[in-house]
Write a protein that holds these residues in place. Sequence first.
Motif, short mmCIF file in Angstrom:
data_model
loop_
_atom_site.label_atom_id
_atom_site.label_comp_id
_atom_site.label_asym_id
_atom_site.label_seq_id
_atom_site.Cartn_x
_atom_site.Cartn_y
_atom_site.Cartn_z
N LYS A 255 -6.65 -2.07 -3.96
CA LYS A 255 -5.41 -2.74 -3.58
C LYS A 255 -4.64 -3.18 -4.82
O LYS A 255 -3.40 -3.10 -4.86
CB LYS A 255 -5.74 -3.96 -2.70
CG LYS A 255 -6.54 -3.64 -1.45
CD LYS A 255 -6.94 -4.89 -0.71
CE LYS A 255 -7.82 -4.59 0.51
NZ LYS A 255 -9.15 -4.09 0.11
N HIS A 256 -5.36 -3.67 -5.84
CA HIS A 256 -4.70 -4.11 -7.07
C HIS A 256 -3.96 -2.95 -7.72
O HIS A 256 -2.82 -3.12 -8.19
CB HIS A 256 -5.74 -4.69 -8.03
CG HIS A 256 -5.17 -5.04 -9.38
ND1 HIS A 256 -4.34 -6.13 -9.58
CD2 HIS A 256 -5.29 -4.43 -10.60
CE1 HIS A 256 -3.99 -6.18 -10.84
NE2 HIS A 256 -4.54 -5.17 -11.48
N GLU A 259 -0.67 -2.16 -5.95
CA GLU A 259 0.39 -3.08 -6.34
C GLU A 259 0.91 -2.77 -7.74
O GLU A 259 2.13 -2.76 -7.98
CB GLU A 259 -0.14 -4.52 -6.29
CG GLU A 259 -0.51 -5.02 -4.90
CD GLU A 259 0.69 -5.42 -4.07
OE1 GLU A 259 1.80 -5.47 -4.63
OE2 GLU A 259 0.51 -5.70 -2.85
N ASP A 263 4.67 -1.40 -8.73
CA ASP A 263 5.52 -2.23 -9.58
C ASP A 263 6.06 -1.43 -10.75
O ASP A 263 7.25 -1.52 -11.10
CB ASP A 263 4.73 -3.44 -10.06
CG ASP A 263 5.58 -4.41 -10.86
OD1 ASP A 263 6.58 -4.91 -10.30
OD2 ASP A 263 5.27 -4.66 -12.04
N GLU A 273 6.59 1.28 -2.70
CA GLU A 273 5.93 0.12 -2.10
C GLU A 273 4.43 0.40 -1.98
O GLU A 273 4.02 1.53 -1.75
CB GLU A 273 6.48 -0.19 -0.71
CG GLU A 273 7.88 -0.77 -0.69
CD GLU A 273 7.94 -2.21 -1.19
OE1 GLU A 273 6.86 -2.85 -1.30
OE2 GLU A 273 9.05 -2.68 -1.48
N PRO A 274 3.61 -0.65 -2.12
CA PRO A 274 2.17 -0.49 -1.87
C PRO A 274 1.88 -0.55 -0.38
O PRO A 274 2.68 -1.07 0.41
CB PRO A 274 1.56 -1.70 -2.60
CG PRO A 274 2.63 -2.75 -2.51
CD PRO A 274 3.95 -2.01 -2.58
#
Length: 426
Positions: A255-256, A259, A263, A273-274
């Motif tokens: 998940k990190h 993101e 970004d 977008e994640p």
Amino acid sequence: MSSFQSLGLAADLLPAVEARGYTEPTAIQRDAIPAILEGQDVLGMAQTGSGKTAAFSLPLLQRWATAPRTAPRQLFALVLVPTRELAQQVAGVLQALGEGLVPSPKVVVLTGGVSINPQLMRLRGGADIVVATPGRLIDVIEHNGLRIGQVSMLVLDEADRLLDLGFSQELARILKLLPARRQNLLFSATFPADVQALAEQWLHAPLRVEAAPTQGVALITQRALRVDEARRTHLLRHLVDTLGWPRTLVFVATKHRAETVADKLRKAGITAEPFHGLLGQGKRSQVLLDFKAGRLQVVIATDLAARGIDIARLPVVVNYDLPRSADDYVHRIGRTGRAGEAGLAVSFVPATSEAHFRLIEKRQGIAVPRETMAGFEPQDTAPIDPVRPAAGDPNGGIKGKRPSKKDKLRAAAAAALAGQGGGEAA
């Protein structure tokens, strides 16, 4: 629509079949629909995009329409799926195909990530078909919002993913609440040994349906690009910009990272977008809507999105991080090349991941030539292979070969679930 009619489908269903653009039955539909209409248990193995949702939805609807009614809105069928997105997709297919039936079935979706109260309200007055994720279904049952003791049909869609996502205990609880006499349908794109063992325990003399690889899978071009780990985001940005990809689904390991990569792409002027499990359901739904509408160029997803997301005409899938298993590789690349459309699947292969990608190739029976992009020639070298462990050593081997803690827990849970399933099917 004579080809679908020849499978035994009722005339009331054929207009909806035609409206959805189904012209001829797929292989799994030809084999599964007649057997399901006869009340037989089915164990279906089919690649993504093969039409398996319609393969169980059409006969399910017909059996519901012709079943005797002992009470209004008594739950007839329960469909269990691993993700919220797949639940919405399956429910949408059931609702669309059932529009021509009089009366039409009441289909209720039960998933987590949103308040349970509207779902409980939706269940007032009963339901004909429920499509649910296991955790939320149990929540609803504990709130006395639903009883499943009279279910006539049970469908497990993406059964291997249900186990992989840790739903073994929930499935065991649900199966204990179901009636012993019911029809069982188990569908998935892959069948690991633990799922096979589970199916053998609680399916009764099932018809095994194994559809050949679909045209969509055959139309996926697979490429493997060698690149240093530190330059993967730069290469991704370069490919999106120079090749003009309108929409790209990118898979990452965490998940990190989803993101972080999103970004960095936004800072480079790319709409991105994640998409991962920590996002609220509203945000996840909005990301998918924007992606389908072309308002987003790139979605960076964890394997949560590898199943149950049907994005028409998705041209490209990128494995930024390689998947842990060969099965997950199939599900990832299967997001493109659907419904006869050509697709492209690109895998980034750093030196440290070369051995793992070779393992994926071996297990899938494929060979993907390695390529390099000008300006992105890799500088890193592969690490020295560790000494191969002795035969039978459970702690040795390369990634994907040795059982991880998650693998061991999953196998143990599946074995326990299989033990509880004996004698339930009829």
